[in-house]
Write an enzyme that holds these catalytic residues in place. Sequence first.
Site, mmCIF file in Angstrom:
data_model
loop_
_atom_site.group_PDB
_atom_site.id
_atom_site.type_symbol
_atom_site.label_atom_id
_atom_site.label_comp_id
_atom_site.label_asym_id
_atom_site.label_seq_id
_atom_site.Cartn_x
_atom_site.Cartn_y
_atom_site.Cartn_z
ATOM 1 N N ASP A 279 -3.416 -1.008 9.787
ATOM 2 C CA ASP A 279 -3.676 -0.833 8.258
ATOM 3 C C ASP A 279 -4.266 -2.329 7.890
ATOM 4 O OD1 ASP A 279 -2.791 1.426 8.160
ATOM 5 O OD2 ASP A 279 -0.603 1.041 7.729
ATOM 6 N N ALA B 209 9.135 0.191 5.736
ATOM 7 C CA ALA B 209 8.823 1.138 4.584
ATOM 8 C C ALA B 209 7.731 2.062 4.782
ATOM 9 C CB ALA B 209 9.129 0.354 3.203
ATOM 10 N N GLY B 210 6.942 1.711 5.324
ATOM 11 C CA GLY B 210 5.625 2.257 5.333
ATOM 12 C C GLY B 210 4.680 2.073 4.373
ATOM 13 N N GLY C 82 3.549 -3.887 4.748
ATOM 14 C CA GLY C 82 4.097 -5.255 4.273
ATOM 15 C C GLY C 82 3.530 -6.369 4.981
ATOM 16 N N GLY C 83 3.891 -6.146 6.390
ATOM 17 C CA GLY C 83 3.200 -6.974 7.418
ATOM 18 C C GLY C 83 1.714 -7.072 7.111
ATOM 19 N N SER C 84 1.159 -5.944 7.351
ATOM 20 C CA SER C 84 -0.261 -5.616 7.017
ATOM 21 C C SER C 84 -0.937 -6.538 6.101
ATOM 22 C CB SER C 84 -0.961 -4.406 7.283
ATOM 23 O OG SER C 84 -0.412 -3.873 8.324
ATOM 24 N N LYS D 78 0.841 -1.338 0.109
ATOM 25 C CA LYS D 78 0.086 -0.266 -0.001
ATOM 26 C C LYS D 78 0.865 1.037 -0.112
ATOM 27 C CE LYS D 78 0.385 1.650 4.375
ATOM 28 N NZ LYS D 78 1.144 3.110 4.889
ATOM 29 N N PRO E 17 9.483 -4.229 0.982
ATOM 30 C CA PRO E 17 10.617 -3.891 2.332
ATOM 31 C C PRO E 17 10.060 -3.731 3.655
ATOM 32 C CG PRO E 17 10.637 -2.136 0.499
ATOM 33 C CD PRO E 17 9.593 -2.994 0.081
ATOM 34 N N VAL E 18 10.712 -4.010 4.508
ATOM 35 C CA VAL E 18 10.326 -3.916 5.887
ATOM 36 C C VAL E 18 10.815 -2.632 6.592
ATOM 37 C CG1 VAL E 18 10.456 -4.950 8.322
ATOM 38 C CG2 VAL E 18 10.533 -6.368 6.331
#
Length: 291
Positions: free
Chosen positions: A139, A100-101, A104-106, A12, A97-98
């Site tokens: 998110d 990064a805003g 990714g995890g969400s 996102k 990328p981790v």
Amino acid sequence: MGEHITEKAPAKLNLSLDVLGRLEGGYHALRMVMESVSFGDTLEITLRKDGEIRLETGLAWLPRDGRNLAVEAARVFREALGEETLGADILLTKRIPVGAGMGGGSADAAAVLRGLNRLTGRPFNGEKLRELGLAIGSDVPYCVCGGSRLAEGRGEVLSPLPMPPECRVVIAKPSFSISTASLFARIDGRAGRTRPDTAGMIGAMEQGDLGGVARRMFNVFEDVLPRSCRDVGAVRSALLDHGALGAVMTGTGSAVFGLFAGDGEAQKAAVALRSLCRDVTVTEFVGEIEV
Ligand code: C5P
């Protein structure tokens, strides 16, 4: 009811991000224009019948236990379904990328919720999946459906928006990451901030006015970045110098993205940006994900 599914987890980006004030429980009221891009992670999910949740990923340093939101999502889904024997093998191909805003995890957590929902015969609708997602992270509700949305509240109050005008998106992530909680703390101490023109941004999207969208890209967190993060400004300037119509940091960073009218300009800018950042991606906005 299948046993195995491959689920995409689109990254996102925030076309704009505003912090309106503080909420109960340490959270903040936000107003964000959110977009999904075709770039993202892929999750292969296989049902297990022994209640075990296992995650495999090529990146040795990623947590594989409950600290990984994909694992947490499977646990939350199992609990909501009330089936102790439901488990999953999750193979995560990590590209986002981790730190990064880019959510990714969400996005991974949302993909697990969608995937397990499909594999178990769709016991939950989209609204319920978004509700389960909020227990995992602010998110995650957005990432369940993705697409072009205005996100308010903690990020879970979602309204559909028109798609942004056709364009190419170049994302560049500086090598450092930024702590989300620390940036929220810095914003609390700052009064009289510049605010994004969210209504104007939505108006430009309604009119298909790419220049109008690009001009209004704004993230309040950029104004409160510590000095150690000045590469964010350098990357934004480089994107603009190489022809981006607008460029902004996404979420709490550290990735910055720019909008380009054509693919040729975007590819050229990406080549130039690679001398500043290792992590550079050319992608495009995509619509809603089917639940
Ligand atoms: O919800 P999530 O765990 O992703 O949020 C991470 C952190 O970001 C929270 O602990 C909080 O510091 C901050 N946050 C916030 N307001 C939001 C979303 C996140 O203050 N709406």
